[in-house]
Design an enzyme around this catalytic site. Structure first.
Site, PDB file in Angstrom:
ATOM      1  N   GLU A 261      18.217   0.258   8.041  1.00  0.00           N
ATOM      2  CA  GLU A 261      17.036   0.997   6.647  1.00  0.00           C
ATOM      3  C   GLU A 261      16.623   1.743   7.324  1.00  0.00           C
ATOM      4  OE1 GLU A 261      13.719  -1.593   8.100  1.00  0.00           O
ATOM      5  OE2 GLU A 261      14.424  -3.479   5.746  1.00  0.00           O
ATOM      6  N   GLU A 379      18.318  -8.776   3.016  1.00  0.00           N
ATOM      7  CA  GLU A 379      17.326  -8.650   3.732  1.00  0.00           C
ATOM      8  C   GLU A 379      16.103  -9.727   2.887  1.00  0.00           C
ATOM      9  OE1 GLU A 379      14.825  -6.431   6.953  1.00  0.00           O
ATOM     10  OE2 GLU A 379      16.768  -5.594   8.107  1.00  0.00           O
TER      11      GLU A 379
HETATM   12  C1  LIG Z   1      11.227   3.630   9.830  1.00  0.00           C
HETATM   13  O1  LIG Z   1      11.025   4.235  11.330  1.00  0.00           O
HETATM   14  C2  LIG Z   1       9.892   3.915  12.251  1.00  0.00           C
HETATM   15  C3  LIG Z   1      10.034   4.214  13.565  1.00  0.00           C
HETATM   16  O2  LIG Z   1      10.520   4.979  13.920  1.00  0.00           O
HETATM   17  C4  LIG Z   1       9.324   3.905  10.958  1.00  0.00           C
HETATM   18  O3  LIG Z   1       7.506   3.871  11.678  1.00  0.00           O
HETATM   19  C5  LIG Z   1       9.189   3.741   9.756  1.00  0.00           C
HETATM   20  O4  LIG Z   1       7.943   2.612   9.103  1.00  0.00           O
HETATM   21  C6  LIG Z   1      11.075   3.073   9.574  1.00  0.00           C
HETATM   22  N1  LIG Z   1      10.912   2.934   8.651  1.00  0.00           N
HETATM   23  C7  LIG Z   1      11.823   1.903   7.864  1.00  0.00           C
HETATM   24  C8  LIG Z   1      11.011   0.719   7.610  1.00  0.00           C
HETATM   25  O5  LIG Z   1      12.922   1.732   8.862  1.00  0.00           O
END
Ligand SMILES: *[C@@H]1O[C@H](CO)[C@@H](O)[C@H](O)[C@H]1NC(C)=O
Ligand SMILES: *[C@@H]1O[C@H](CO)[C@@H](O)[C@H](O)[C@H]1NC(C)=O
Ligand SMILES: *[C@@H]1O[C@H](CO)[C@@H](O)[C@H](O)[C@H]1NC(C)=O
Length: 447
Positions: A261, A379
């Site tokens: 992600e 997912e």
């Molecule tokens: C990406 O990473 C941060 C934490 O490092 C998080 O707050 C953010 O929502 C994340 N997004 C996703 C869904 O990967």
């Protein structure tokens, strides 16, 4: 972070005179590249994709198509048409999963990709018996494929970890609490006829991931430095070189994923404010080409959530605001398959989560068809009405022609206790389990 800018500028100005040529494995061209375009002796600047050219060993343009090579360098045998190709190795007799159009293939037949996520199998210190049971439970529901984490970045050695960081430097743990533990994961998957998709880092701060690289190396919390800072990129490539290099001849690995992600912003909300979809597309081009250069056997995916980049769209996952452009990333030649995730509840799509999800599946399949690449819903999850929701989404996957899917997430009851449950886990005694089995059978029957 403010530094002695005058000194830095001077150092940069001197670089071209010091570095006459890019090093072996180094970048030597691509869109936006302003560095050296010549390579050190014994290497050739080779186009991997429009964003990335790299100095590969050899004196002529190498091919990267030889699948049987056991050497770490791409074959440099005589090239008939001297055409450079980054296509994945043909599956044929190697037993590696390949792609053909929108299908995955194995030994000339369609490989039905269906199964589950089990991020935890190689992270919790489970015994090999427990690992075996985890994979046996997924295989028992008809699963062929499991997605898992091939990283855990820590700053103090504890339990299972794959990279230990101190003073801005990461050291890969190759011992029994590190890569030898991952050897056991692979052996257990293999014993149960399961193939693995392995993610190499995490956007989230769980298990370290991007934020550890960034804070260790740059001393800042700017999440997007992971994609742009040259020292961070070099450190991630070093990790890849060791992790991917260790398993490049292992057919149990279905493919590598650059990250779980990836997004522009981090947990603190901190970023440089300059990260756009182009930033992550360029990074994905560079890292996927790097993986192909050290491992021509395995498929490579991005591991993103599949957000579209249509800024005026009223629906958040279609707006491109997190830095992902699904269609642009589908065009990257060194990515073999595309991924999408599906969480309507966390994305604010609450009025008709089931119908919204079906449209999300159809829209990704439409893009995949245009690019003629496999797309997997790798997912998905809801925390209520699971049976009816998944029944509808599974029907849509089959009717739309989407290539395959992996549920978030697998659950097992070990004699030592149950595996983690974040509200989404499906254990063998769950009412959803038989629905998963029927769906796996439907994916296999579709061919
Ligand atoms: C990406 O990473 C941060 C934490 O490092 C998080 O707050 C953010 O929502 C994340 N997004 C996703 C869904 O990967
Ligand atoms: C990457 O971060 C390091 C450490 O802060 C810094 O010295 C270097 O200039 C950065 N490189 C780029 C290209 O921003
Ligand atoms: C992907 O490539 C196709 C064909 O070259 C092109 O028409 C399309 O605009 C590209 N899409 C994106 C979003 O870059």
């Amino acid at each position: 972070m403010i530094k002695a800018t005058g000194l830095v500028a001077l150092a940069i100005a001197l670089v071209p005179f010091v570095n006459a040529a890019a090093p072996e494995w180094g970048q030597c061209g691509g869109i936006g590249w302003t560095g050296d375009t010549t390579c050190v002796a014994g290497t050739v600047c080779t186009v991997q994709n429009p964003y990335y050219s790299q100095c590969l060993p050899g004196t002529s343009v190498p091919t990267t198509t030889a699948p049987a090579s056991t050497s770490t360098v791409p074959s440099t045998t005589t090239t008939s048409g001297s055409s450079t190709t980054t296509a994945p190795a043909p599956p044929a007799s190697t037993g590696f999963v390949g792609v053909s159009g929108q299908k995955f293939t194995l030994n000339g037949a369609t490989y039905p990709l269906v199964g589950a996520n089990s991020y935890w199998v190689g992270l919790m210190g489970y015994s090999t018996a427990d690992m075996n049971q985890a994979f046996a439970d997924i295989a028992g529901a008809g699963g062929t494929t499991v997605r898992t984490w091939g990283f855990n970045d820590v700053t103090s050695a504890n339990g299972i970890y794959y990279q230990l960081w101190a003073n801005g430097k990461g050291t890969v743990n190759t011992g029994s609490t590190g890569l030898e533990n991952f050897d056991n994961v692979i052996a257990a998957a293999k014993a149960n006829g399961i193939r693995l998709i392995v993610s190499l880092t995490n956007n989230w701060s769980d298990y370290g991931g991007m934020d550890v690289y960034v804070s260790q190396i740059t001393g800042t919390q700017n999440h997007d430095y992971f994609y742009t800072n040259a020292s961070v990129i070099a450190a991630f490539k070093s990790y890849i070189q060791i992790f991917v290099g260790r398993y490049k001849d292992e057919p149990t690995i279905l493919g590598w994923e650059l990250a779980n992600e990836p997004r522009c912003r981090g947990s603190t909300g901190t970023s440089t404010g300059t990260c756009t979809t182009t930033t992550i597309t360029q990074w994905a081009s560079e890292i996927s080409a790097f993986i192909k250069s050290i491992d021509s056997n395995h498929l490579v995916g991005l591991g993103d959530e599949g957000f579209f980049n249509d800024p005026g769209n009223p629906s958040y996952p279609y707006q491109g605001s997190e830095g992902i452009d699904f269609d642009a990333n589908l065009n990257i030649s060194t990515l073999d398959f595309a991924t999408a995730h599906l969480y309507p509840e966390s994305w604010g799509e609450t009025s008709d989560p089931v119908g919204w999800g079906s449209q999300w599946i159809i829209d990704h399949q439409t893009s995949g068809q245009t690019a003629n690449k496999p797309v997997i819903l790798e997912e998905f999850g809801v925390t209520s009405d699971q049976s009816s929701t998944y029944t509808t989404w599974y029907d849509t996957i089959i009717s739309s022609g989407l290539t395959g899917d992996l549920i978030w997430q697998a659950g097992s009851h070990f004699s030592t206790g149950s595996t983690p449950d974040d509200g989404y886990a499906i254990y063998p005694d769950d009412p959803v389990y038989p629905i998963e089995s029927q769906h796996a059978a439907a994916i296999k029957a579709r061919g």
